[in-house]
Design a protein around this motif. Structure first.
Motif, mmCIF file in Angstrom:
data_model
loop_
_atom_site.group_PDB
_atom_site.id
_atom_site.type_symbol
_atom_site.label_atom_id
_atom_site.label_comp_id
_atom_site.label_asym_id
_atom_site.label_seq_id
_atom_site.Cartn_x
_atom_site.Cartn_y
_atom_site.Cartn_z
ATOM 1 N N VAL A 1 1.319 -1.251 0.127
ATOM 2 C CA VAL A 1 -0.194 -0.159 0.215
ATOM 3 C C VAL A 1 1.123 1.308 -0.079
ATOM 4 C CG1 VAL A 1 -1.725 -1.433 1.430
ATOM 5 C CG2 VAL A 1 -0.676 -0.380 2.413
ATOM 6 N N LEU A 2 2.016 0.785 -0.493
ATOM 7 C CA LEU A 2 2.970 2.687 -0.112
ATOM 8 C C LEU A 2 2.298 2.651 -1.092
ATOM 9 C CD1 LEU A 2 6.767 0.583 0.510
ATOM 10 C CD2 LEU A 2 5.384 2.492 2.192
ATOM 11 N N TYR A 3 1.740 3.115 -2.241
ATOM 12 C CA TYR A 3 1.598 4.058 -3.300
ATOM 13 C C TYR A 3 0.261 4.994 -3.194
ATOM 14 C CZ TYR A 3 -2.638 0.799 -4.452
ATOM 15 O OH TYR A 3 -3.259 0.224 -4.810
ATOM 16 N N LEU A 4 -0.278 4.407 -1.259
ATOM 17 C CA LEU A 4 -1.703 5.135 -1.549
ATOM 18 C C LEU A 4 -0.606 6.449 -0.432
ATOM 19 C CD1 LEU A 4 -4.455 2.291 -1.155
ATOM 20 C CD2 LEU A 4 -4.121 4.251 -3.157
ATOM 21 N N ILE A 5 0.217 5.928 0.332
ATOM 22 C CA ILE A 5 0.595 6.726 1.410
ATOM 23 C C ILE A 5 0.057 8.449 1.477
ATOM 24 C CG2 ILE A 5 2.295 8.343 3.101
ATOM 25 C CD1 ILE A 5 0.760 4.827 3.257
ATOM 26 N N PRO A 6 -0.661 9.209 2.013
ATOM 27 C CA PRO A 6 -0.492 10.579 1.422
ATOM 28 C C PRO A 6 0.738 11.135 1.864
ATOM 29 C CG PRO A 6 -2.741 10.247 3.255
ATOM 30 C CD PRO A 6 -1.508 8.976 3.149
ATOM 31 N N GLY A 7 1.718 11.162 1.414
ATOM 32 C CA GLY A 7 2.715 12.321 1.963
ATOM 33 C C GLY A 7 2.673 13.649 1.326
ATOM 34 N N ILE A 8 1.628 13.975 0.498
ATOM 35 C CA ILE A 8 1.866 15.240 0.572
ATOM 36 C C ILE A 8 0.813 16.124 0.826
ATOM 37 C CG2 ILE A 8 1.220 16.933 -2.009
ATOM 38 C CD1 ILE A 8 3.651 15.275 -2.020
ATOM 39 N N PRO A 9 -0.105 15.818 1.192
ATOM 40 C CA PRO A 9 -1.271 16.129 1.817
ATOM 41 C C PRO A 9 -0.559 16.478 3.504
ATOM 42 C CG PRO A 9 -2.266 14.765 0.932
ATOM 43 C CD PRO A 9 -0.660 14.879 0.240
ATOM 44 N N TYR A 10 0.063 15.820 3.940
ATOM 45 C CA TYR A 10 0.830 15.853 5.186
ATOM 46 C C TYR A 10 2.222 16.675 5.396
ATOM 47 C CZ TYR A 10 -1.005 11.474 7.296
ATOM 48 O OH TYR A 10 -1.752 10.931 8.218
ATOM 49 N N ILE A 11 2.690 16.682 4.141
ATOM 50 C CA ILE A 11 3.750 18.331 4.084
ATOM 51 C C ILE A 11 2.795 19.048 3.451
ATOM 52 C CG2 ILE A 11 5.393 19.489 1.929
ATOM 53 C CD1 ILE A 11 5.715 16.337 1.638
ATOM 54 N N ASN A 12 1.729 19.101 2.935
ATOM 55 C CA ASN A 12 0.834 20.313 2.482
ATOM 56 C C ASN A 12 0.677 21.421 3.946
ATOM 57 O OD1 ASN A 12 1.971 20.871 -0.391
ATOM 58 N ND2 ASN A 12 -0.381 19.843 -0.709
ATOM 59 N N SER A 13 -0.226 20.440 4.663
ATOM 60 C CA SER A 13 -0.729 20.474 6.123
ATOM 61 C C SER A 13 0.747 21.363 6.384
ATOM 62 C CB SER A 13 -0.993 19.518 7.023
ATOM 63 O OG SER A 13 -1.808 19.497 7.983
ATOM 64 N N VAL A 14 1.789 20.891 6.963
ATOM 65 C CA VAL A 14 2.936 21.543 8.561
ATOM 66 C C VAL A 14 3.644 22.979 7.052
ATOM 67 C CG1 VAL A 14 5.500 21.005 8.754
ATOM 68 C CG2 VAL A 14 3.444 18.979 8.821
ATOM 69 N N SER A 15 3.392 22.679 5.805
ATOM 70 C CA SER A 15 3.867 24.138 5.501
ATOM 71 C C SER A 15 2.620 25.381 5.527
ATOM 72 C CB SER A 15 3.835 23.771 3.883
ATOM 73 O OG SER A 15 4.159 24.740 2.905
ATOM 74 N N ASP A 16 1.270 25.038 5.392
ATOM 75 C CA ASP A 16 0.465 26.001 5.964
ATOM 76 C C ASP A 16 0.582 26.530 7.101
ATOM 77 O OD1 ASP A 16 -1.077 26.263 3.661
ATOM 78 O OD2 ASP A 16 -1.922 24.869 3.844
ATOM 79 N N LEU A 17 0.782 25.013 8.257
ATOM 80 C CA LEU A 17 0.906 25.667 10.011
ATOM 81 C C LEU A 17 2.537 26.236 10.152
ATOM 82 C CD1 LEU A 17 -0.095 24.816 13.010
ATOM 83 C CD2 LEU A 17 2.270 22.714 12.691
ATOM 84 N N LEU A 18 3.320 26.338 9.089
ATOM 85 C CA LEU A 18 4.155 27.476 9.165
ATOM 86 C C LEU A 18 4.491 28.434 9.104
ATOM 87 C CD1 LEU A 18 7.235 25.086 8.640
ATOM 88 C CD2 LEU A 18 6.690 25.778 10.559
ATOM 89 N N THR A 19 3.287 28.844 7.936
ATOM 90 C CA THR A 19 3.315 30.109 7.417
ATOM 91 C C THR A 19 1.790 30.970 8.242
ATOM 92 O OG1 THR A 19 1.771 29.366 5.692
ATOM 93 C CG2 THR A 19 4.018 29.996 5.135
ATOM 94 N N GLY A 20 0.842 29.814 8.875
ATOM 95 C CA GLY A 20 -0.067 30.528 9.851
ATOM 96 C C GLY A 20 -1.767 30.815 9.087
ATOM 97 N N HIS A 21 -1.527 29.384 8.984
ATOM 98 C CA HIS A 21 -2.390 29.523 7.759
ATOM 99 C C HIS A 21 -3.461 28.253 8.913
ATOM 100 C CE1 HIS A 21 -2.162 32.457 4.392
ATOM 101 N NE2 HIS A 21 -1.035 31.223 4.013
ATOM 102 N N TYR A 22 -3.745 28.321 9.712
ATOM 103 C CA TYR A 22 -3.760 26.954 10.639
ATOM 104 C C TYR A 22 -5.353 27.072 10.265
ATOM 105 C CZ TYR A 22 -0.756 30.256 13.399
ATOM 106 O OH TYR A 22 0.389 30.736 14.045
ATOM 107 N N LEU A 23 -6.425 27.141 10.132
ATOM 108 C CA LEU A 23 -7.279 26.380 9.317
ATOM 109 C C LEU A 23 -7.661 25.676 8.648
ATOM 110 C CD1 LEU A 23 -10.578 29.344 10.177
ATOM 111 C CD2 LEU A 23 -10.120 26.613 11.494
ATOM 112 N N CYS A 24 -6.290 25.950 7.076
ATOM 113 C CA CYS A 24 -6.782 25.336 6.258
ATOM 114 C C CYS A 24 -5.132 24.293 6.791
ATOM 115 C CB CYS A 24 -5.352 26.184 5.022
ATOM 116 S SG CYS A 24 -5.648 25.280 3.716
#
Length: 106
Positions: A52-75
């Protein structure tokens, strides 16, 4: 290969992403358990673990951390919850495959 092809077919038919992840992880895990059931290789655990490695949602997790670091907390929270739900769907699909194939891994 079977699970990935199924994912592409289901996504092209606009099936909900969470249902796609659940169904594809189930199909991939059932296919990978053939190594355990029929003793096809000396390391069937590796095939099952990586099925199931092809299904791992790595990009959504990375985008979540990126939004957190830039101050977009709800997103950030929204993206994190979505990625966590996808991860839960993968886990449910794997668990369902283990039960259906009567595989005791624990």
């Amino acid at each position: 290969m079977l699970g990935y092809s199924l994912k592409n077919i289901l996504m092209s038919h606009h099936v909900d992403g969470k249902a796609v992840f659940l169904f594809c992880s189930f199909v991939s895990a059932v296919t990978a358990t053939a190594g355990h059931v029929f003793s096809l290789s000396s390391t069937p655990d590796v095939a099952l673990a990586t099925s199931v490695l092809y299904l791992i949602p790595g990009i959504p997790y990375i985008n979540s951390v990126s939004d957190l670091l830039t101050g977009h907390y709800l997103c950030s929270l929204s993206r994190f919850i979505d990625a966590a739900l996808l991860t839960a769907c993968i886990a449910l699909g794997l668990t369902g495959a283990f039960f259906i194939m009567n595989l005791k891994v624990f």
